[in-house]
Design a protein around this motif. Structure first.
Motif, PDB file in Angstrom:
ATOM      1  N   ALA A  65       0.812  -1.234   0.000  1.00  0.00           N
ATOM      2  CA  ALA A  65       0.000   0.000   0.000  1.00  0.00           C
ATOM      3  C   ALA A  65       0.836   1.272   0.000  1.00  0.00           C
ATOM      4  N   LEU A  66       2.106   1.156   0.419  1.00  0.00           N
ATOM      5  CA  LEU A  66       2.966   2.358   0.414  1.00  0.00           C
ATOM      6  C   LEU A  66       3.906   2.364  -0.786  1.00  0.00           C
ATOM      7  N   GLY A  67       3.743   1.422  -1.711  1.00  0.00           N
ATOM      8  CA  GLY A  67       4.642   1.334  -2.864  1.00  0.00           C
ATOM      9  C   GLY A  67       5.791   0.379  -2.576  1.00  0.00           C
ATOM     10  N   ALA A  68       6.661   0.209  -3.570  1.00  0.00           N
ATOM     11  CA  ALA A  68       7.780  -0.730  -3.430  1.00  0.00           C
ATOM     12  C   ALA A  68       9.014   0.006  -2.914  1.00  0.00           C
ATOM     13  N   PRO A  69       9.630  -0.462  -1.813  1.00  0.00           N
ATOM     14  CA  PRO A  69      10.837   0.187  -1.291  1.00  0.00           C
ATOM     15  C   PRO A  69      11.979   0.175  -2.304  1.00  0.00           C
ATOM     16  N   GLN A  70      12.672   1.324  -2.399  1.00  0.00           N
ATOM     17  CA  GLN A  70      13.815   1.401  -3.323  1.00  0.00           C
ATOM     18  C   GLN A  70      15.101   1.837  -2.616  1.00  0.00           C
ATOM     19  N   VAL A  71      15.003   2.881  -1.768  1.00  0.00           N
ATOM     20  CA  VAL A  71      16.202   3.451  -1.130  1.00  0.00           C
ATOM     21  C   VAL A  71      15.902   3.651   0.353  1.00  0.00           C
ATOM     22  N   ALA A  72      16.836   3.243   1.222  1.00  0.00           N
ATOM     23  CA  ALA A  72      16.591   3.441   2.666  1.00  0.00           C
ATOM     24  C   ALA A  72      17.836   3.971   3.361  1.00  0.00           C
ATOM     25  N   VAL A  73      17.581   4.662   4.470  1.00  0.00           N
ATOM     26  CA  VAL A  73      18.642   5.182   5.328  1.00  0.00           C
ATOM     27  C   VAL A  73      18.317   4.741   6.750  1.00  0.00           C
ATOM     28  N   CYS A  74      19.319   4.223   7.460  1.00  0.00           N
ATOM     29  CA  CYS A  74      19.092   3.712   8.820  1.00  0.00           C
ATOM     30  C   CYS A  74      20.215   4.260   9.696  1.00  0.00           C
ATOM     31  N   GLU A  75      19.862   5.157  10.601  1.00  0.00           N
ATOM     32  CA  GLU A  75      20.907   5.850  11.367  1.00  0.00           C
ATOM     33  C   GLU A  75      20.707   5.664  12.870  1.00  0.00           C
ATOM     34  N   THR A  76      21.770   5.255  13.544  1.00  0.00           N
ATOM     35  CA  THR A  76      21.802   5.248  15.001  1.00  0.00           C
ATOM     36  C   THR A  76      22.978   6.133  15.389  1.00  0.00           C
ATOM     37  N   LEU A  77      22.679   7.395  15.643  1.00  0.00           N
ATOM     38  CA  LEU A  77      23.725   8.366  15.961  1.00  0.00           C
ATOM     39  C   LEU A  77      23.584   8.688  17.443  1.00  0.00           C
ATOM     40  N   TRP A  78      24.270   7.900  18.264  1.00  0.00           N
ATOM     41  CA  TRP A  78      24.136   8.004  19.720  1.00  0.00           C
ATOM     42  C   TRP A  78      25.456   8.472  20.326  1.00  0.00           C
ATOM     43  N   PHE A  79      25.407   8.822  21.618  1.00  0.00           N
ATOM     44  CA  PHE A  79      26.599   9.320  22.308  1.00  0.00           C
ATOM     45  C   PHE A  79      26.806   8.519  23.591  1.00  0.00           C
ATOM     46  N   ARG A  80      27.934   7.878  23.706  1.00  0.00           N
ATOM     47  CA  ARG A  80      28.277   7.168  24.937  1.00  0.00           C
ATOM     48  C   ARG A  80      29.672   7.652  25.356  1.00  0.00           C
ATOM     49  N   PRO A  81      29.745   8.451  26.456  1.00  0.00           N
ATOM     50  CA  PRO A  81      31.047   8.973  26.879  1.00  0.00           C
ATOM     51  C   PRO A  81      31.921   7.854  27.443  1.00  0.00           C
ATOM     52  N   ARG A  82      33.202   8.163  27.669  1.00  0.00           N
ATOM     53  CA  ARG A  82      34.140   7.125  28.119  1.00  0.00           C
ATOM     54  C   ARG A  82      33.687   6.401  29.398  1.00  0.00           C
ATOM     55  N   PRO A  83      33.139   7.113  30.423  1.00  0.00           N
ATOM     56  CA  PRO A  83      32.744   6.390  31.654  1.00  0.00           C
ATOM     57  C   PRO A  83      31.670   5.317  31.440  1.00  0.00           C
ATOM     58  N   ILE A 128      12.535   5.332   4.461  1.00  0.00           N
ATOM     59  CA  ILE A 128      12.372   4.382   3.350  1.00  0.00           C
ATOM     60  C   ILE A 128      11.669   5.112   2.212  1.00  0.00           C
ATOM     61  N   ASP A 129      12.374   5.257   1.091  1.00  0.00           N
ATOM     62  CA  ASP A 129      11.780   5.870  -0.102  1.00  0.00           C
ATOM     63  C   ASP A 129      11.230   4.744  -0.980  1.00  0.00           C
ATOM     64  N   THR A 130       9.946   4.817  -1.250  1.00  0.00           N
ATOM     65  CA  THR A 130       9.304   3.778  -2.066  1.00  0.00           C
ATOM     66  C   THR A 130       8.815   4.407  -3.375  1.00  0.00           C
ATOM     67  N   THR A 131       8.261   3.582  -4.231  1.00  0.00           N
ATOM     68  CA  THR A 131       7.685   4.121  -5.474  1.00  0.00           C
ATOM     69  C   THR A 131       6.472   5.000  -5.158  1.00  0.00           C
ATOM     70  N   GLY A 132       5.933   4.879  -3.905  1.00  0.00           N
ATOM     71  CA  GLY A 132       4.732   5.646  -3.549  1.00  0.00           C
ATOM     72  C   GLY A 132       4.988   6.837  -2.640  1.00  0.00           C
ATOM     73  N   GLY A 133       6.213   6.956  -2.094  1.00  0.00           N
ATOM     74  CA  GLY A 133       6.469   8.086  -1.201  1.00  0.00           C
ATOM     75  C   GLY A 133       7.656   7.836  -0.294  1.00  0.00           C
ATOM     76  N   SER A 134       7.862   8.752   0.656  1.00  0.00           N
ATOM     77  CA  SER A 134       8.952   8.613   1.621  1.00  0.00           C
ATOM     78  C   SER A 134       8.352   8.431   3.009  1.00  0.00           C
ATOM     79  N   LEU A 135       8.717   7.319   3.670  1.00  0.00           N
ATOM     80  CA  LEU A 135       8.262   7.040   5.029  1.00  0.00           C
ATOM     81  C   LEU A 135       9.458   7.238   5.952  1.00  0.00           C
ATOM     82  N   GLU A 136       9.268   7.996   7.016  1.00  0.00           N
ATOM     83  CA  GLU A 136      10.404   8.316   7.873  1.00  0.00           C
ATOM     84  C   GLU A 136       9.981   8.301   9.332  1.00  0.00           C
ATOM     85  N   VAL A 137      10.860   7.755  10.207  1.00  0.00           N
ATOM     86  CA  VAL A 137      10.653   7.899  11.648  1.00  0.00           C
ATOM     87  C   VAL A 137      11.933   8.489  12.239  1.00  0.00           C
TER      88      VAL A 137
END
Ligand SMILES: NC(=O)c1ccc[n+]([C@@H]2O[C@H](COP(=O)([O-])OP(=O)(O)OC[C@H]3O[C@@H](n4cnc5c(N)ncnc54)[C@H](O)[C@@H]3O)[C@@H](O)[C@H]2O)c1
Length: 363
Positions: free
Chosen positions: A142-160, A245-254
């Motif tokens: 229903a959201l189209g066929a997925p073509q391009v995706a980006v998956c990012e976990t940009l977190w911060f954990r200090p030395r301690p 997730i960019d699909t043939t029907g749109g861009s879904l993002e969280v």
């Protein structure tokens, strides 16, 4: 009379409180025991919930009679504890990462096959209403066929953060942000996009006092021919967890950090495409331990299989394995290659000597 699920917790540290509270909030569980190698930890959690403390999973299993044991110990001990619980015929809920290697995963799966119990894994981000809707709509087209995706976990954990003995080591933590942190978004990405085919990856240690990477990056090709870029970092002061997730029907993002609500999801239809996302909105369930453990308790009391099984998390562990294998060998890795006998099947460091590994992770 309301049916009650008898639950127990092994490992009474930081995240165990979330488990005990999430179980209690269902109103349909009783905490029959808490085990920890550190007696005060077990006592403190047991006291908070009117339960009994034990010194080990072995003592707990001998004295209490749980239906389900939540394993919230450091990852290096998950497989051994799971196998012991399964041998007693009980079910297990493993915190992420469920195990440290595909060999461990298969050993736990073998123990599950000959047990009356089952193995489930905490991947709470599959269980918010946004991901449930996204999975259904994508699977049905229903959201189209997925073509391009980006998956990012940009977190911060200090030395301690790495002060506890088990952190920063292959034997205790099992790996860096690829395994321990990015695994949440990776699992959700795979849950939404289906099987992946090949991975090309880089992993480097830029700053933190660890035996492995503190940043990793991967280019991924899926069986569907969709492509994705995945990055996992513990060095990012402005923290973000994102899947697009960019699909043939749109861009879904969280966009979120440690949990999302419906408002954190956005769908931008392609020109002239319909918006199946907005019209599918229902009850807003945030992604959390409460969401998954509540559903797990419902499923078990109703005699249903909870869908986040150990088997359902194998593609995620294969992905993590392939990322390390590719980063440490400089080769592209296919999912089909990851069979027993592959050097990274047995251990995420490929059995490579730590001096050589340190050189491999140097930028
Ligand atoms: N799902 C999530 O969002 C989330 C968040 C944080 C942590 N986690 C996971 O939860 C697990 C635990 O993390 P934590 O931060 O709570 O760790 P922690 O170090 O705070 O607590 C671990 C506890 O386990 C006990 N323990 C160690 N080995 C044991 C054994 N063999 N038997 C019984 N007790 C034992 C320790 O004494 C300690 O009390 C890890 O797998 C971690 O990745 C998941």
């Amino acid at each position: 009379m309301t049916a009650i699920l008898k639950v127990a917790v092994v490992g009474a540290g930081g995240i165990s409180r979330r488990h005990a509270e999430a179980f209690a909030s269902t109103g349909r569980t009783t905490l029959v025991g808490v085990a920890d190698l550190v007696a005060e930890n077990a006592q403190a959690l047991a006291d908070q919930h009117g339960s009994k403390p034990f010194k080990s999973v072995t003592e707990l299993l001998a004295a209490a009679d749980p239906d389900l044991v939540a394993v919230t110990t450091p990852p290096g001990s998950h497989a051994e504890i799971a196998i012991e619980v399964l041998a007693a015929g009980k079910s297990v809920l493993l915190e992420k990462p469920p195990v440290l290697s595909l060999a461990e995963l298969d050993a736990v799966a073998e123990a599950e096959a000959s047990s009356g119990g089952s193995v489930y894994v905490v991947f709470q981000h599959r269980h918010g209403s946004g991901a449930v809707r996204a999975a259904e709509l994508l699977a049905g087209g229903a959201l189209g066929a997925p073509q391009v995706a980006v998956c990012e976990t940009l977190w911060f954990r200090p030395r301690p953060y790495f002060d506890p003995e088990w952190r920063g080591t292959w034997v205790g933590e099992g790996g860096g942000p690829t395994l321990g942190h990015g695994i949440h978004q990776i699992d959700l990405l795979l849950h939404l996009l289906g099987p992946w085919r090949t991975i090309n990856a880089t992993a480097v240690r830029l700053d933190r006092p660890v035996e492995f990477e503190d940043v990793s990056m991967a280019s991924v090709i899926f069986e569907s021919n969709a492509v994705a870029s995945v990055i996992n970092s513990l060095l990012s002061p402005q923290e973000l967890s994102r899947i697009r997730i960019d699909t043939t029907g749109g861009s879904l993002e969280v966009n979120h950090l440690y949990g999302y609500k419906d408002a954190d999801w956005k769908f931008t239809p392609a020109p002239d495409a319909a918006d199946a996302w907005t019209s599918s909105a229902g009850e807003d369930v945030a992604s959390s331990h409460e969401a998954q453990l509540g559903r797990l308790v419902d499923d078990l009391l109703a005699g249903r299989t909870h869908d986040t099984t150990l088997a359902s998390t194998r593609p995620t562990m294969e992905f993590v394995t392939a990322l390390y294998a590719s980063a440490l060998t400089g080769q592209s890795v296919r999912r089909a290659d990851l069979v027993p006998g592959h050097p990274f099947y047995q251990a995420l460091n490929g059995g490579i000597d730590q001096t050589k590994l340190s050189e491999s992770f140097a930028p």
